[in-house]
Each structure stands twice: as structure tokens, then as C-alpha cells.
Design a protein around this motif. Structure first.
Motif, PDB file in Angstrom:
ATOM      1  N   LYS A 282      -8.993  12.196  -2.887  1.00  0.00           N
ATOM      2  CA  LYS A 282      -7.858  11.293  -2.680  1.00  0.00           C
ATOM      3  C   LYS A 282      -8.273  10.009  -1.996  1.00  0.00           C
ATOM      4  CE  LYS A 282      -4.412  13.347  -0.598  1.00  0.00           C
ATOM      5  NZ  LYS A 282      -3.065  13.829  -0.227  1.00  0.00           N
ATOM      6  N   ALA A 283      -9.085  10.148  -0.942  1.00  0.00           N
ATOM      7  CA  ALA A 283      -9.487   8.958  -0.193  1.00  0.00           C
ATOM      8  C   ALA A 283     -10.298   8.030  -1.079  1.00  0.00           C
ATOM      9  CB  ALA A 283     -10.288   9.353   1.044  1.00  0.00           C
ATOM     10  N   LEU A 284     -11.104   8.610  -1.976  1.00  0.00           N
ATOM     11  CA  LEU A 284     -11.923   7.772  -2.844  1.00  0.00           C
ATOM     12  C   LEU A 284     -11.064   6.941  -3.779  1.00  0.00           C
ATOM     13  CD1 LEU A 284     -14.808  10.152  -3.921  1.00  0.00           C
ATOM     14  CD2 LEU A 284     -14.719   8.600  -2.015  1.00  0.00           C
ATOM     15  N   ALA A 285      -9.921   7.484  -4.163  1.00  0.00           N
ATOM     16  CA  ALA A 285      -9.055   6.729  -5.073  1.00  0.00           C
ATOM     17  C   ALA A 285      -8.189   5.733  -4.325  1.00  0.00           C
ATOM     18  CB  ALA A 285      -8.164   7.680  -5.867  1.00  0.00           C
ATOM     19  N   VAL A 286      -7.806   6.065  -3.098  1.00  0.00           N
ATOM     20  CA  VAL A 286      -6.861   5.210  -2.382  1.00  0.00           C
ATOM     21  C   VAL A 286      -7.561   4.020  -1.732  1.00  0.00           C
ATOM     22  CG1 VAL A 286      -5.325   5.169  -0.407  1.00  0.00           C
ATOM     23  CG2 VAL A 286      -5.202   7.032  -2.012  1.00  0.00           C
TER      24      VAL A 286
ATOM     25  N   SER B 251       0.834  -1.200   0.000  1.00  0.00           N
ATOM     26  CA  SER B 251       0.000   0.000   0.000  1.00  0.00           C
ATOM     27  C   SER B 251       0.866   1.247   0.000  1.00  0.00           C
ATOM     28  CB  SER B 251      -0.918   0.000   1.213  1.00  0.00           C
ATOM     29  OG  SER B 251      -1.526  -1.245   1.352  1.00  0.00           O
ATOM     30  N   TRP B 252       1.954   1.214   0.751  1.00  0.00           N
ATOM     31  CA  TRP B 252       2.845   2.369   0.798  1.00  0.00           C
ATOM     32  C   TRP B 252       3.465   2.628  -0.566  1.00  0.00           C
ATOM     33  CZ3 TRP B 252       8.309   2.097   0.366  1.00  0.00           C
ATOM     34  CH2 TRP B 252       8.965   3.312   0.599  1.00  0.00           C
ATOM     35  N   ALA B 253       3.741   1.553  -1.305  1.00  0.00           N
ATOM     36  CA  ALA B 253       4.334   1.731  -2.623  1.00  0.00           C
ATOM     37  C   ALA B 253       3.322   2.271  -3.620  1.00  0.00           C
ATOM     38  CB  ALA B 253       4.896   0.400  -3.116  1.00  0.00           C
ATOM     39  N   ALA B 254       2.066   1.837  -3.493  1.00  0.00           N
ATOM     40  CA  ALA B 254       1.068   2.247  -4.481  1.00  0.00           C
ATOM     41  C   ALA B 254       0.467   3.602  -4.162  1.00  0.00           C
ATOM     42  CB  ALA B 254      -0.047   1.203  -4.554  1.00  0.00           C
TER      43      ALA B 254
ATOM     44  N   PRO C 193       1.527   6.797  -3.380  1.00  0.00           N
ATOM     45  CA  PRO C 193       1.855   8.079  -4.014  1.00  0.00           C
ATOM     46  C   PRO C 193       1.319   8.174  -5.428  1.00  0.00           C
ATOM     47  CG  PRO C 193       3.826   7.023  -3.165  1.00  0.00           C
ATOM     48  CD  PRO C 193       2.731   6.046  -3.036  1.00  0.00           C
ATOM     49  N   PHE C 194       1.410   7.084  -6.147  1.00  0.00           N
ATOM     50  CA  PHE C 194       0.982   7.119  -7.524  1.00  0.00           C
ATOM     51  C   PHE C 194      -0.510   7.391  -7.640  1.00  0.00           C
ATOM     52  CE2 PHE C 194       0.787   6.390 -11.855  1.00  0.00           C
ATOM     53  CZ  PHE C 194      -0.202   5.488 -12.136  1.00  0.00           C
ATOM     54  N   VAL C 195      -1.294   6.694  -6.838  1.00  0.00           N
ATOM     55  CA  VAL C 195      -2.740   6.827  -6.967  1.00  0.00           C
ATOM     56  C   VAL C 195      -3.221   8.152  -6.393  1.00  0.00           C
ATOM     57  CG1 VAL C 195      -4.915   5.824  -6.234  1.00  0.00           C
ATOM     58  CG2 VAL C 195      -3.088   4.358  -6.947  1.00  0.00           C
ATOM     59  N   SER C 196      -2.627   8.570  -5.289  1.00  0.00           N
ATOM     60  CA  SER C 196      -3.189   9.748  -4.636  1.00  0.00           C
ATOM     61  C   SER C 196      -2.853  11.026  -5.388  1.00  0.00           C
ATOM     62  CB  SER C 196      -2.681   9.847  -3.203  1.00  0.00           C
ATOM     63  OG  SER C 196      -1.308  10.130  -3.219  1.00  0.00           O
ATOM     64  N   THR C 197      -1.745  11.049  -6.110  1.00  0.00           N
ATOM     65  CA  THR C 197      -1.448  12.283  -6.828  1.00  0.00           C
ATOM     66  C   THR C 197      -2.139  12.337  -8.175  1.00  0.00           C
ATOM     67  OG1 THR C 197       0.531  11.257  -7.689  1.00  0.00           O
ATOM     68  CG2 THR C 197       0.785  12.646  -5.754  1.00  0.00           C
ATOM     69  N   ALA C 198      -2.798  11.262  -8.559  1.00  0.00           N
ATOM     70  CA  ALA C 198      -3.435  11.260  -9.872  1.00  0.00           C
ATOM     71  C   ALA C 198      -4.796  11.919  -9.860  1.00  0.00           C
ATOM     72  CB  ALA C 198      -3.554   9.833 -10.398  1.00  0.00           C
TER      73      ALA C 198
END
Lengths: 259, 269
Positions: free
Chosen positions: B247-251, B231-234, B236-241
Motif C-alpha cells: 500500500k505504501a508503495l502505491a500511495v 491526497s485524502w481524496a486520492a 482510498p482509490f489507490v490504496s485499495t487497488a
């Protein structure tokens, strides 16, 4: 009712319908039949230049995901409070995010908690027996939840159309999706090994959910058709049936013999 | 291929290559993508347009750039051309190089991408930047490996376990990408699939480690650590997109997917 035809025309062009005379009961035409207008001002799928290809383009569904985190949490809170004005509040902006991810969470939660409870039962028994992870729970949970939220609102939409009541299929999907949220805490509480607690929890959740759905539908179609009561009772009954299915298939795991 | 009627099909490929080479030396344009169209193709007509092995879904306009690489036939190793290849990296002439060179390069790319995604530099300036040279082999290996491991150690319904795990992971990655796009984020579809697939690596490791020891406590710890790492690796990519209000909806769906898989790893007997 000429009003019904006026609202159909406005639905097609995306304009706002003329103001109706004031009354305390919201007209179903206004709330149910408004197309979602997220980014593009009243444009449902497909867009005006796209014809049938719009259905296959992911981006044409964007207006139905036009919600922020606070919107989703507010809608979830409304469903827990059994707010019968839910459809009215969300009619302008029905979202598909909530229903889809609530269903997915439910699938995961019921499948894993079912397996967890079976495992606890195996550990607590003094006799032998072998426990294995039952993968079928996950696939049948997916079938039940996605099938219910996908098909029942669609059937209701067609039934209402047949009876001459205009309604919006996306608003119905939104309603049914959020109504299932209460089963998530109910699943967690159902791991408790006493049958009476389980019945209470699942029963309470089913009733809350059913009243949420039935109340909203009643508010919307009460003035539209003489058979509204039958429709509302039908929706409440199907929802309670879902609760029963959940109880007997997923939440019937081991129980304490004492108590 | 209308131009083929004039060509003697019995010529060896070497003479064809020389012919092409001479024609290329005449027109020295770097942007010679149009030239090959007017030149009789050197290759035999029965072969389909060459698509390099490391770029399986190359669009047709780039096929001609592989002709460009005929100017240095046979001898040396990979010769990058200027065409933009699959995943943004340079495209290689995989036709005339040994197979082990191609494989070595692909494996190296998988390793590099893995390091970039799973062991990123915490102080990099743009945490949301995704892989520049993404590929889909890595995610493919990891998904298959995880599904195989879980199905191998299952006692019943082995094939169903494999099917469910594989379907969950691949459909989950696709659905997560669509989720970000629908929420208004702008990401490249395959790049996102690539990143989400590489983030599965810690769970693969945890599945392997769980084969060793069967106690629930040990398994829970290992799976928990692997989950947190994935989760930590994924994140940054998802939340900045997506826009920050969503953000919470995407993460959240990313967390849901990894927790589901983690649970499958944990609960496997």
C-alpha cells in the motif's frame, strides 16, 4: 571459462544453474545473471510467446516490481549501511520501483530546495533584486538524475559484456538507483547556509554512494576479469563526478559570509 | 461502402430516417446491433461513422448502436440506448439533440464526478470504488486550468512553466497508474487517470486563491490544506487497488506528485 557459457544457457531457459564448488567468493554468474523471477518463474521480458511485442506490454515488466514495502525499506537501509553484498541479495529479484521513485524524489527535492535556498538568499539580502522561481532547475534535475541512472548502468553493462563478463542490466539499474538514496538527506542538510557544511555533507554522501556502487561491483566481477580494478575505479570516479555536479549546480546557493 | 451504389444520394435525410424507422419497426429486437449492417445506411455516404460527442473513443462495434437511435428522429431530447457507452453510462444520441443539451449533460457529469471524488461520503461502504461514469473532460479542464494559472502568474519563462506543469501532471498521472498496475494492482487505466485528475481540483482552487494574496504564510496554509484534501481524496482509490503489503508503495508516489504541484503553486510569484 566453460562456466560462463553454462550460465548463459541457463539464463536463456530460466533454469537454475548447476551448483558450483563452494567458495567464499560468490560467482558473478550466479548473482549477476539470474533473470528476475517475480511472478512467473524465471521469465524475463518478453515472455516466451510474445517476441518483440512484449517490450511494449506493461504487464511484462511486472516481475521487476515484485517488491513489498518492507523489501524496499530494507534495500534502502542496505544502501545507507553501504552493504557490499547488496547485489547478491537482490539478484533474484531486482526491482525497478526503488530506482525510479528515488530518482523522481531526488529531482523534486533538489529542484525545490534549490529554489528555496535562492529565495532565502533573496530575502536575507538588504539590497534589492528580484526573485523568481527558476523552473529550469526542475528540468535539468530530471535530465541529470534520470540520465545518470538510466544510461550509466547500461554503459557499464555493455562494457562488461565487451570484456566477456556476464552481468544483468536490471541488477545494475537496481544498484545505481538505490545508491542515489543517500543524496536525499544530503539535499536537506545542504540548505544550511555554510559552505563548509555543504562540502562535508555532499562529500560524505558522494563517498558513501560511490563505495556502495564500487564495492558491489568489485564483489561481483573480481574473479571474472583481470581488469576488474580499472572498472571499479571507473565506476567510483563517475559517481564522485556526479556528486561534484550536484554540488556545483544544485547545492551552490547562498552562503553566509561569516564563518 | 458497397451498398451505396443503389441509393439515390439526393434523398433527404428525413426520408432516409423514415426508411430506417420502418425497417426497425419490422425487426423489434432490442439487441439489434446486427440489423443495421444489412440495411443500407440512412446517412449520406460521405459522412464518417457517427461517434457521439460525449464518447470520443468509442470502439467500432458500438457505432451501429447509434443507428438504433434513429428510430426516434429529430424531435425529442436525448434518448439513451442500451449500448454501454464510454465510461459505463448510457449512451446518448448526440447527433440529433441540440448542442447545449450535450454540453449540459457533459458538464453535469463533470460536476457529479467531481462531487463523488472530491467530496465523497465518508461512510460509503466501499471507499475504493472508483467513478462509475468516469470521463476525461474534467481532468483535462483541471490540468489545463492549473497550468494556465501558474503560467499566467509567473514572471519569467511563462511558456516553460506551462509546459513543465502540464507535462508533470499528465505524465505523472500516467506514471502513477502504471505504477499501480506494475505493483500487481488491477485498475482500469483511464478510470484511474480520471480519478487522479479530479483529485487535482483542490489544488486548482488553491492556485486561484493564491492569486489573491501574496504573503507566503497565507499561501503556505492554503496550499497545505489543498494538498491534504487532494491526497485524502486520492488515497482510498489507490490504496485499495494494490495488495495491502504494498500500500505504501502505491500511495507514496501520489503524495509526491501532489507535493510537487503544491510546491509549484506555493513558489509561484
Amino acid at each position: 571459462m566453460a562456466g560462463a557459457y553454462a550460465s548463459l544457457a541457463s539464463e536463456a531457459t530460466g533454469t537454475v544453474p548447476a551448483a558450483v564448488e563452494s567458495d567464499h567468493v560468490p560467482h558473478f554468474q550466479e548473482t549477476f545473471s539470474q533473470p528476475g523471477h517475480g511472478g512467473q518463474g524465471g521469465q524475463g521480458i518478453p515472455g516466451p510467446n510474445q517476441a518483440w511485442q512484449g517490450y511494449f506490454n506493461v504487464l511484462s515488466y511486472r516481475p521487476y516490481f515484485n517488491v513489498d514495502t518492507v523489501d524496499v525499506t530494507d534495500r534502502i537501509k542496505d544502501s545507507l549501511k553501504v552493504d557490499v553484498g547488496f547485489v547478491e541479495k537482490t539478484s533474484q529479484n531486482p526491482d525497478m520501483y526503488g530506482p525510479f521513485w528515488i530518482c523522481s524524489t531526488l529531482v523534486f527535492v533538489t529542484a525545490s530546495l534549490g529554489n528555496l535556498a535562492a529565495y532565502l538568499s533573496y530575502k536575507s539580502k538588504t539590497t534589492g533584486g528580484h526573485w523568481h522561481y527558476d523552473i529550469n532547475l526542475m528540468s535539468s534535475a530530471a535530465l541529470v538524475f534520470y540520465g545518470y541512472v538510466g544510461l550509466v548502468p547500461l554503459a557499464l553493462y555493455f562494457l562488461l559484456r565487451y570484456l566477456g563478463v556476464t552481468s544483468g542490466v536490471f541488477q545494475l539499474w537496481c544498484l545505481y538507483g538505490y545508491s542515489l538514496f543517500v543524496f536525499i538527506p544530503a539535499s536537506f542538510l545542504s540548505v544550511v547556509p555554510w559552505e563548509i557544511v555543504r562540502w562535508l555533507v555532499v562529500g560524505a554522501a558522494s563517498f558513501m554512494s560511490a563505495i556502495f556502487v564500487g564495492g558491489n561491483i568489485r564483489t561481483q566481477i573480481r574473479t571474472a576479469n583481470d581488469r576488474w580494478l580499472a572498472i571499479v575505479i571507473g565506476t567510483v570516479a563517475t559517481h564522485l563526478a556526479l556528486g561534484l555536479v550536484l554540488k556545483f549546480y544544485f547545492f551552490t546557493y547562498f552562503q553566509h559570509d561569516a564563518l | 461502402m458497397s451498398g451505396m451504389n443503389n441509393i439515390d444520394h439526393n434523398t433527404s435525410s428525413q426520408s432516409d430516417i423514415d426508411e430506417i424507422e420502418s425497417l426497425f419497426h419490422i425487426s423489434v429486437q432490442p439487441a439489434a446491433l446486427e440489423v443495421p449492417r444489412s440495411v443500407p445506411p440512412a446517412r449520406k455516404p460521405s459522412s464518417p461513422p457517427r461517434i457521439p460527442v460525449s464518447a470520443p473513443l468509442l470502439p467500432p462495434s458500438f457505432v451501429s448502436s447509434s443507428n438504433q437511435a434513429f428510430s426516434t428522429p429529430v424531435q425529442s431530447g436525448p434518448t439513451p440506448s442500451t449500448g454501454a457507452g464510454f465510461g459505463g453510462g448510457p449512451q446518448y444520441n448526440t447527433l440529433t439533440e441540440p448542442v447545449r443539451e450535450t454540453l449540459k449533460r457533459d458538464l453535469l457529469r463533470v460536476a457529479t464526478n467531481l462531487k463523488d471524488v472530491v467530496l465523497p461520503n465518508p461512510y460509503r461502504e466501499d471507499p475504493g470504488k472508483a467513478l462509475r461514469d468516469w470521463d476525461l473532460w474534467g481532468p483535462f479542464f483541471f490540468i489545463i486550468f492549473l497550468a494556465l494559472t501558474l503560467s499566467y502568474s509567473a514572471t519569467e519563462n511563462k511558456s516553460k512553466v506551462f509546459a513543465v506543469v502540464f507535462a508533470t501532471l499528465s505524465a505523472g498521472a500516467i506514471v502513477l497508474t502504471l505504477n499501480v498496475q506494475l505493483l500487481g494492482g488491477s485498475i482500469i487505466f483511464f478510470q484511474s487517470l480520471s480519478v487522479l485528475g479530479y483529485c487535482l481540483f483542490p489544488l486548482d482552487v488553491s492556485a486561484l486563491v493564491c492569486q489573491v494574496n501574496n504573503t507566503k504564510l497565507f499561501r503556505s496554509l492554503v496550499v497545505l490544506v489543498a494538498l491534504a484534501w487532494s491526497s485524502w481524496a486520492a488515497y482510498p482509490f489507490v490504496s485499495t487497488a494494490v495488495p495491502s503489503s504494498r500500500k505504501a508503495l502505491a500511495v507514496y508516489p501520489v503524495l509526491l506528485l501532489y507535493i510537487t504541484v503544491g510546491f509549484l503553486v506555493l513558489a509561484n510569484d
